[in-house]
Write an enzyme that holds these catalytic residues in place. Sequence first.
Site, PDB file in Angstrom:
ATOM      1  N   ALA A  43      -3.026   5.153  -7.240  1.00 29.41           N
ATOM      2  CA  ALA A  43      -4.295   4.491  -7.568  1.00 29.41           C
ATOM      3  C   ALA A  43      -4.425   3.166  -6.808  1.00 29.41           C
ATOM      4  CB  ALA A  43      -4.364   4.245  -9.067  1.00 29.41           C
ATOM      5  N   PRO A  44      -5.658   2.814  -6.422  1.00 33.41           N
ATOM      6  CA  PRO A  44      -6.940   3.483  -6.682  1.00 33.41           C
ATOM      7  C   PRO A  44      -7.306   4.586  -5.685  1.00 33.41           C
ATOM      8  CG  PRO A  44      -7.324   1.387  -5.610  1.00 33.41           C
ATOM      9  CD  PRO A  44      -5.836   1.487  -5.796  1.00 33.41           C
ATOM     10  N   LYS A  82      -5.343   4.777   0.144  1.00 29.79           N
ATOM     11  CA  LYS A  82      -4.391   5.334   1.111  1.00 29.79           C
ATOM     12  C   LYS A  82      -4.387   6.865   1.028  1.00 29.79           C
ATOM     13  CE  LYS A  82      -1.407   1.213   1.139  1.00 29.79           C
ATOM     14  NZ  LYS A  82      -1.857   0.470  -0.036  1.00 29.79           N
ATOM     15  N   ASP A 121       4.347   3.289  -2.371  1.00 28.96           N
ATOM     16  CA  ASP A 121       3.577   2.045  -2.503  1.00 28.96           C
ATOM     17  C   ASP A 121       3.963   1.435  -3.851  1.00 28.96           C
ATOM     18  OD1 ASP A 121       1.771   0.041  -2.194  1.00 28.96           O
ATOM     19  OD2 ASP A 121       0.016   1.322  -1.971  1.00 28.96           O
ATOM     20  N   CYS A 156       2.365  -4.928  -1.297  1.00 31.81           N
ATOM     21  CA  CYS A 156       1.346  -5.930  -0.929  1.00 31.81           C
ATOM     22  C   CYS A 156       1.902  -7.301  -1.303  1.00 31.81           C
ATOM     23  CB  CYS A 156       0.009  -5.642  -1.605  1.00 31.81           C
ATOM     24  SG  CYS A 156       0.078  -5.499  -3.397  1.00 31.81           S
TER      25      CYS A 156
END
Length: 419
Positions: free
Chosen positions: A254-255, A258, A320, A373
């Site tokens: 999510a969201p 990617k 991620d 991130c």
Amino acid sequence: MSMALAQKLAAQSIAAVAAGQNLQDVLTDIRSKHPDLTPQESGALQDIAYGCQRHGGSLRFMLGKMLNKPIDNPQLESLLLAALYQLNHTRNAPHAVVNEAVEAIGKIGKGQYRSFANAILRRFLREKDKLNTACKHNNVAKYNLPEWWIDYLKNHYPKHWHNIAAALQDRPPMTLRVNRRRSNAEQYLSILAEHGINAKALDDYAVMLEEAVPVGQLPGFSDGLVSVQDFGAQQAGYLINPQNGDRILDACAAPGGKTGHLLELADCHVTALDIDPVRLQRVQSNLERLKFQTASLKCADAQDLNAWYDKQNFDVILADVPCTASGVVRRNPDIKWLRRPGDAAKTARQQEALLDTLWQTLTENGKMLLATCSIFVEENEQQLQKFLNRHDDAELISSHVLLPNKHQDGFYYALIQKH
């Protein structure tokens, strides 16, 4: 539009974040309790709430300069900060800002703060230039970051810390990813120009707008022609470089930005996994908008293999992983005030278990992209090194530190191959 209402609700958000709550959650809650907010009121609320977090260091510093002793009433302090933001960073009429704030503050308790608030805000208008100049001589006020964060950047990015600190104060750019199956950046720039929207190409499929616009105003957005995605986030898809027929796991999907990008890049089979059913619904919506039917969506904890893994290994894993989000502070400015010095080490420990679990599901010669991130090394370079030390069958192909700048947020990527 009622400036008073926007001011009052924004002040509630300031107090809530100061008490440790997440700004997005707070604003969602406020809006649900005030369904009758006009678009203008909602926009003003957003601007003041985010602006007070973005400029929190300087606003609190300037307020402190005008006080004999700290304010011990959170409601009073928050309303004053909201008004100072408006007076210093917006084009609202100063007298209207002061009047509305004093009126709201007059309702606290028995009205004992009314004249105090009036005096403080009028003094700010008189001494505005002097107070802003004073901010340049205080690190927290100058960079709008906590002192420990500034020390961290100096320590780990001695050549770049100044640029990073400056970039983190900016408003984030609005960047679009053009769906390569339908168009490219050059063609989409022409479409934007026809709609009076100024933009420039960052690469063959990425476009950055001069000024942000509501997604509803983007030509072709609802038809899947473009998606909103940070330029740094777009690099994940290129590093993975999916091939037709690849079985890909997008863990913590999510969201869905990617996920969509991978499906634009190749005819691959993507399993989009996320622990949060509400956020997974956003992945579904994104894929429907892009008209991709091929992804398999699964709601489960990635570490609980029994809940989702069918023993069919993946060719590629996009890991991620959850992180401090220290690289996307421009989009979530409350993060810099909510994080604590030990947080990156804590999330890194949580990431370890997740990465080790995901590694089990990767086929021999498969690739895993560790993605965060974050700009904190505990979650990035140090995490990578520990992972390589634990896994003899892991080899680093490439790693990339993307620092926040005018084109992108901060990200870290490490592409690892399994032997």
